[in-house]
Design an enzyme around this catalytic site. Structure first.
Site, mmCIF file in Angstrom:
data_model
loop_
_atom_site.group_PDB
_atom_site.id
_atom_site.type_symbol
_atom_site.label_atom_id
_atom_site.label_comp_id
_atom_site.label_asym_id
_atom_site.label_seq_id
_atom_site.Cartn_x
_atom_site.Cartn_y
_atom_site.Cartn_z
ATOM 1 N N LYS A 130 0.839 -1.203 0.000
ATOM 2 C CA LYS A 130 0.000 0.000 0.000
ATOM 3 C C LYS A 130 0.870 1.247 0.000
ATOM 4 C CE LYS A 130 -3.220 2.496 3.054
ATOM 5 N NZ LYS A 130 -3.924 2.439 4.356
ATOM 6 N N ASP A 162 -3.052 10.419 3.772
ATOM 7 C CA ASP A 162 -4.440 10.005 3.930
ATOM 8 C C ASP A 162 -5.194 10.963 4.843
ATOM 9 O OD1 ASP A 162 -6.800 8.609 3.867
ATOM 10 O OD2 ASP A 162 -6.189 7.168 5.407
ATOM 11 N N LYS A 222 -10.532 12.201 8.698
ATOM 12 C CA LYS A 222 -9.955 11.866 9.998
ATOM 13 C C LYS A 222 -10.060 13.100 10.898
ATOM 14 C CE LYS A 222 -6.626 8.581 8.071
ATOM 15 N NZ LYS A 222 -7.232 7.352 8.596
ATOM 16 N N ASP A 225 1.232 6.243 5.875
ATOM 17 C CA ASP A 225 0.297 5.319 5.240
ATOM 18 C C ASP A 225 0.907 4.663 3.998
ATOM 19 O OD1 ASP A 225 -2.152 4.198 5.793
ATOM 20 O OD2 ASP A 225 -3.259 5.500 4.435
ATOM 21 N N ASP A 256 -12.352 6.546 3.783
ATOM 22 C CA ASP A 256 -11.182 6.346 4.640
ATOM 23 C C ASP A 256 -10.734 4.888 4.658
ATOM 24 O OD1 ASP A 256 -9.140 7.152 6.318
ATOM 25 O OD2 ASP A 256 -10.323 6.888 8.144
ATOM 26 N N GLU A 297 -9.431 3.422 2.082
ATOM 27 C CA GLU A 297 -8.887 3.584 0.728
ATOM 28 C C GLU A 297 -7.749 2.610 0.418
ATOM 29 O OE1 GLU A 297 -5.726 4.654 2.951
ATOM 30 O OE2 GLU A 297 -7.777 5.349 3.302
ATOM 31 N N ARG A 308 -7.398 -0.603 0.812
ATOM 32 C CA ARG A 308 -7.834 -1.822 0.127
ATOM 33 C C ARG A 308 -8.262 -1.527 -1.304
ATOM 34 N NH1 ARG A 308 -12.108 -2.612 4.787
ATOM 35 N NH2 ARG A 308 -10.318 -1.609 5.751
#
Length: 523
Positions: free
Chosen positions: A289, A294, A301, A313, A372, A374, A376
């Site tokens: 990933k 993010d 968030k 992230d 959020d 995201e 996956r």
């Protein structure tokens, strides 16, 4: 805005972008020796003026501590008495410091217990502990390591290197980096030197991963990370780097990846690193990933302490890049592909909305219940690429994916999910060998947790960690696959063990070890 101001703004923006590019290029071109100024020498050479002498003392059943016979009887008696007063037995982690011993060739003597046996990870932590203590105390260090194997000595030196990494590009006046020479006096200097040399590609991969994790979101956006990685691997003859631009990502149908970044000026990229070190066989694929920042998108968030560290992230993608570099650097006899989907999850008038439907490259329609979740979404197209375009014989994906994982197993372990026992066995062994431990969580029975009334699947469900894993399993289909949820493992606010403050490069050593274990088992 006037035309004059517009031109000025464009020019300034271009200069700032160029400055960032130059800084990132310097990171990408950094060699192992650019990261670590300390040196390790493995020849046995007596020195008359030593700043710190470290005596590694094993724990014996009779409680005795073996002192070097090269020291005179009075010195040995003095040190033995001091150790007895401190009740030093050689137990792992014990340490006694003696200063200014009369007629002694070292200003400081550290007697350090290694226990009755010292595992690889213990040796690395011991080396890191010594590095943390040495700091600016010494220029010349001698370590008496008689009785330790060449691999144990190399692991200690490796631990020192890992601890001595610094990320200081944003410091106006960086503190001096540790700069001393360590002379290792063991039983076989040549063997220890060779074993240490074998750790350097791994350390370099960790260092590059740490650089990538630590870059703030405005500097470490998808294109910047892709180009940094491409430059970092340019010195490896056996690594082929391919970068897919946003236009190509869209043309190839990777709508799940593209949709995460469509609200940002920095659109989605895909980085693919292919290392050919084995026979003519399908590669083992590592999919990481690479969400470079993010915000959570419209599912914003709201915790300030959380969002401020969201450059981490991309730690899964960083781990994949570092692992491919490590395997290539040590000439591993295996074919490996690293696939890193890169996104920038921001809010704007063009951003994906909660409830929107994205179409992944394999044709799956995905209801985006949460913007959020995201990670996956981008991994879905990364896994598709590994399976469909690379014909991978096995896939491991790694991501800072869910808060649920942290609630389940904390941050001492990664959570792993798979239906394939051979992948799991190799991963558990790799975790034990590297200290990057994994704990298996069940994939089922959780049927229906990502079902959507609107589309084929939705991107959230409960339990959260299992929903993420089941979502990714959908895209792996019948390819042997394992998922690593490393949420909470990528970053530390302070130095600890082999890790300095900041991004720690978690996953590089785990993945590299897993690839070799899995391949060696004949899979």
């Amino acid at each position: 805005m006037s035309m004059k101001k517009s031109v000025l703004a464009i020019t300034l923006g271009t200069l700032l972008t160029a400055g960032v590019a130059l800084q990132n290029e310097a990171l990408a071109q950094a060699s192992f020796n650019d990261y670590v100024q300390t040196q390790h020498k493995f020849e046995h050479q007596h020195m008359d003026d030593v700043d710190v002498l470290v005596l590694l003392a094993a724990e014996n059943e009779d409680g005795s501590i073996a002192l070097p016979q090269m020291w005179d009887a009075d010195t040995r008696a003095m040190i033995a008495n001091a150790l007895e007063l401190e009740e030093f037995t050689g137990k792992q982690g014990q340490q006694v410091e003696l200063l200014a011993l009369p007629n002694f060739y070292a200003k400081r003597l550290w007697v350090v217990g290694t226990g009755s046996d010292i595992a690889r990870t213990d040796a690395e932590k011991l080396g890191a502990s010594l590095a943390a203590q040495l700091n600016d105390k010494a220029e010349t260090v001698v370590v008496h390591a008689k009785g330790l194997s060449d691999t144990q000595i190399a692991a200690m030196a490796h631990g020192m290197d890992l601890r001595n990494y610094r990320f200081d590009k944003y410091k106006s006046e960086p503190a001096p980096r540790p700069d001393y020479t360590v002379h290792w006096h063991g039983d076989d200097g040549d063997a220890a030197a060779a074993a240490y040399a074998n750790t350097q590609p791994l350390a370099h991969g960790v260092f590059v991963a740490r650089d990538i994790i630590n870059l703030p979101g405005s500097d470490g956006y998808p294109q910047a990370i892709a180009e940094l990685a491409q430059e970092a691997v340019s010195g490896y003859d056996d690594i082929k780097a391919t970068i897919y631009t946003p236009e190509q990502v869209k043309e190839m149908g990777m709508g799940s990846l593209y949709g995460v970044s469509q609200g940002s000026q920095h659109k989605a990229y895909m980085l693919v690193l292919e290392y050919e070190g084995g026979a003519d066989e399908a590669p083992i694929a590592l999919v990481g990933k690479g969400n470079t920042f993010d915000t959570g998108g419209y599912n914003l968030k709201t915790s300030g302490s959380s969002i401020v560290r969201m450059q981490t992230d991309k730690a899964g993608g960083a781990a994949v890049i570092g692992a491919v570099m490590a395997l290539a650097g040590k000439d591993a006899q295996v074919n490996v592909a690293g696939v890193v989907p890169l996104s920038h999850n921001l809010i704007s008038s063009t951003a994906t909305l909660p409830g929107d439907v994205l179409v992944a490259a394999d044709g799956t329609r995905i209801e985006v219940v949460s913007t959020d979740a995201e990670g996956r979404l981008i991994l879905a197209d990364g896994i598709w690429y590994a399976r469909d375009k690379l014909n991978a014989r096995a896939i491991a994906d790694i991501a800072t994916l869910t808060g649920s994982k942290v609630g389940a197993v904390g941050t001492d372990y990664s959570a792993v999910f798979s239906d394939h026992e051979d992948l799991l066995a190799a991963m558990k062994t790799a975790g034990e060998e590297t200290g990057e431990l994994v704990w298996q969580l069940p994939l089922g029975p959780y049927d229906g947790i990502i079902d959507s009334w609107l589309a084929d699947v939705q991107n959230v469900g409960s339990p959260g960690a299992q929903a993420g894993a089941r979502f990714l399993q959908h895209f792996a289909k019948d390819t042997p696959w394992i998922h690593i949820d490393m949420a909470g493992n990528a970053y530390g606010t302070g130095a600890n063990g082999i890790h300095p403050a900041g991004g720690n490069g978690y996953g590089v050593r785990l993945l590299a070890e897993w690839v070799e274990n899995y391949n060696a088992a004949g899979n």
